[in-house]
Design a protein around this motif. Structure first.
Motif, PDB file in Angstrom:
ATOM      1  N   GLY A 101       0.730  -1.186   0.225  1.00  0.00           N
ATOM      2  CA  GLY A 101      -0.028   0.049  -0.090  1.00  0.00           C
ATOM      3  C   GLY A 101       0.778   1.401   0.042  1.00  0.00           C
ATOM      4  O   GLY A 101       1.759   1.332   0.982  1.00  0.00           O
ATOM      5  N   VAL A 102       0.621   2.211  -1.044  1.00  0.00           N
ATOM      6  CA  VAL A 102       1.634   3.284  -1.272  1.00  0.00           C
ATOM      7  C   VAL A 102       0.678   4.169  -2.171  1.00  0.00           C
ATOM      8  O   VAL A 102      -0.095   3.955  -3.043  1.00  0.00           O
ATOM      9  CB  VAL A 102       2.707   2.925  -1.861  1.00  0.00           C
ATOM     10  N   GLU A 103       1.085   5.514  -1.704  1.00  0.00           N
ATOM     11  CA  GLU A 103       0.548   6.699  -2.838  1.00  0.00           C
ATOM     12  C   GLU A 103       1.915   7.108  -3.279  1.00  0.00           C
ATOM     13  O   GLU A 103       2.676   7.457  -2.570  1.00  0.00           O
ATOM     14  CB  GLU A 103      -0.153   7.817  -1.974  1.00  0.00           C
ATOM     15  N   MET A 104       1.796   7.017  -4.582  1.00  0.00           N
ATOM     16  CA  MET A 104       3.354   7.434  -5.173  1.00  0.00           C
ATOM     17  C   MET A 104       2.913   8.098  -6.451  1.00  0.00           C
ATOM     18  O   MET A 104       1.774   8.472  -6.956  1.00  0.00           O
ATOM     19  CB  MET A 104       4.001   5.971  -5.868  1.00  0.00           C
ATOM     20  N   ARG A 105       4.209   8.942  -6.909  1.00  0.00           N
ATOM     21  CA  ARG A 105       3.979   9.554  -8.073  1.00  0.00           C
ATOM     22  C   ARG A 105       4.079   8.683  -8.980  1.00  0.00           C
ATOM     23  O   ARG A 105       4.488   7.584  -9.266  1.00  0.00           O
ATOM     24  CB  ARG A 105       5.479  10.547  -8.269  1.00  0.00           C
ATOM     25  N   ALA A 106       3.108   9.053 -10.223  1.00  0.00           N
ATOM     26  CA  ALA A 106       2.755   8.601 -11.357  1.00  0.00           C
ATOM     27  C   ALA A 106       3.975   7.922 -12.301  1.00  0.00           C
ATOM     28  O   ALA A 106       4.028   6.757 -12.793  1.00  0.00           O
ATOM     29  CB  ALA A 106       1.930   9.409 -12.393  1.00  0.00           C
ATOM     30  N   GLN A 107       5.245   8.839 -12.317  1.00  0.00           N
ATOM     31  CA  GLN A 107       6.404   8.199 -12.890  1.00  0.00           C
ATOM     32  C   GLN A 107       6.695   7.027 -12.304  1.00  0.00           C
ATOM     33  O   GLN A 107       7.780   6.397 -13.061  1.00  0.00           O
ATOM     34  CB  GLN A 107       7.266   9.260 -13.133  1.00  0.00           C
ATOM     35  N   SER A 108       6.491   6.721 -11.023  1.00  0.00           N
ATOM     36  CA  SER A 108       7.283   5.425 -10.429  1.00  0.00           C
ATOM     37  C   SER A 108       6.033   4.201 -10.648  1.00  0.00           C
ATOM     38  O   SER A 108       6.754   3.152 -10.148  1.00  0.00           O
ATOM     39  CB  SER A 108       7.454   5.926  -8.951  1.00  0.00           C
ATOM     40  N   VAL A 109       5.038   4.210 -11.321  1.00  0.00           N
ATOM     41  CA  VAL A 109       4.092   3.209 -11.350  1.00  0.00           C
ATOM     42  C   VAL A 109       5.137   2.193 -12.281  1.00  0.00           C
ATOM     43  O   VAL A 109       4.757   0.971 -12.124  1.00  0.00           O
ATOM     44  CB  VAL A 109       2.890   3.573 -12.107  1.00  0.00           C
ATOM     45  N   ASP A 110       5.570   2.434 -13.342  1.00  0.00           N
ATOM     46  CA  ASP A 110       6.185   1.283 -14.056  1.00  0.00           C
ATOM     47  C   ASP A 110       7.157   0.656 -13.286  1.00  0.00           C
ATOM     48  O   ASP A 110       7.348  -0.492 -13.680  1.00  0.00           O
ATOM     49  CB  ASP A 110       7.034   1.996 -15.135  1.00  0.00           C
ATOM     50  N   TRP A 111       7.837   1.195 -12.270  1.00  0.00           N
ATOM     51  CA  TRP A 111       8.772   0.645 -11.439  1.00  0.00           C
ATOM     52  C   TRP A 111       8.078  -0.453 -10.764  1.00  0.00           C
ATOM     53  O   TRP A 111       8.450  -1.746 -10.628  1.00  0.00           O
ATOM     54  CB  TRP A 111       9.724   1.692 -10.626  1.00  0.00           C
ATOM     55  N   PHE A 112       6.953  -0.152 -10.124  1.00  0.00           N
ATOM     56  CA  PHE A 112       6.174  -1.073  -9.410  1.00  0.00           C
ATOM     57  C   PHE A 112       5.565  -2.305 -10.178  1.00  0.00           C
ATOM     58  O   PHE A 112       5.675  -3.337  -9.906  1.00  0.00           O
ATOM     59  CB  PHE A 112       5.071  -0.598  -8.449  1.00  0.00           C
ATOM     60  N   LEU A 113       5.021  -1.742 -11.311  1.00  0.00           N
ATOM     61  CA  LEU A 113       4.595  -2.813 -12.244  1.00  0.00           C
ATOM     62  C   LEU A 113       5.741  -3.813 -12.569  1.00  0.00           C
ATOM     63  O   LEU A 113       5.369  -5.145 -12.707  1.00  0.00           O
ATOM     64  CB  LEU A 113       3.869  -2.086 -13.599  1.00  0.00           C
ATOM     65  N   ASP A 114       6.841  -3.379 -12.934  1.00  0.00           N
ATOM     66  CA  ASP A 114       8.009  -4.263 -13.106  1.00  0.00           C
ATOM     67  C   ASP A 114       8.201  -5.186 -12.206  1.00  0.00           C
ATOM     68  O   ASP A 114       8.282  -6.436 -12.298  1.00  0.00           O
ATOM     69  CB  ASP A 114       9.257  -3.500 -13.493  1.00  0.00           C
TER      70      ASP A 114
END
Length: 122
Positions: free
Chosen positions: A54-67
């Motif tokens: 569970g995190v609220e992150m900046r949109a540019q970090s979503v690809d990092w999480f998805l990877d």
């Protein structure tokens, strides 16, 4: 500043898979990523291990999480049941709305979230 994205969800796995998920998460620098959003309960019950995020992150970090999530989804079955890791994540982009990420069959399937879950963004 950029858009924010709220990601929350969980994984279900066996003991060996649980250890591999921990390895993947610990390979990231917690001070430079959102890897601190992962929670590994110290006590698991019965036959399934649970891992939460569970995190609220900046949109540019979503690809990092998805990877990372895709790497986790590819962890092979480790017992005679041949069960792969499964899970469900709700991803709420403050501009693009909510999507549902299903971890199943060794991959991450992304689709629009059902209207039933919109209360999470209210």
């Amino acid at each position: 500043m950029g858009a924010l994205v709220r990601i929350r969800g969980w994984l279900e796995c066996d003991d060996q898979q649980f250890a591999q998920v921990e390895e993947i998460v610990q390979s990231d620098d917690a001070d430079r990523t959102y890897s601190g959003g992962w929670a590994f309960p110290s006590r698991q019950y019965n036959f399934v291990n649970w891992v939460f995020f569970g995190v609220e992150m900046r949109a540019q970090s979503v690809d990092w999480f998805l990877d990372r999530l895709r790497r986790v989804a590819r962890i092979p079955a480790s017992d005679e049941d041949n069960d792969l890791i499964t899970g469900l994540f709700f991803v709420s982009h403050e501009v693009d709305g909510m999507s549902e990420w299903q971890v199943r069959d060794g991959a991450v399937a992304i689709r629009a979230a059902s209207q039933e879950y919109q209360f999470l963004d209210e």
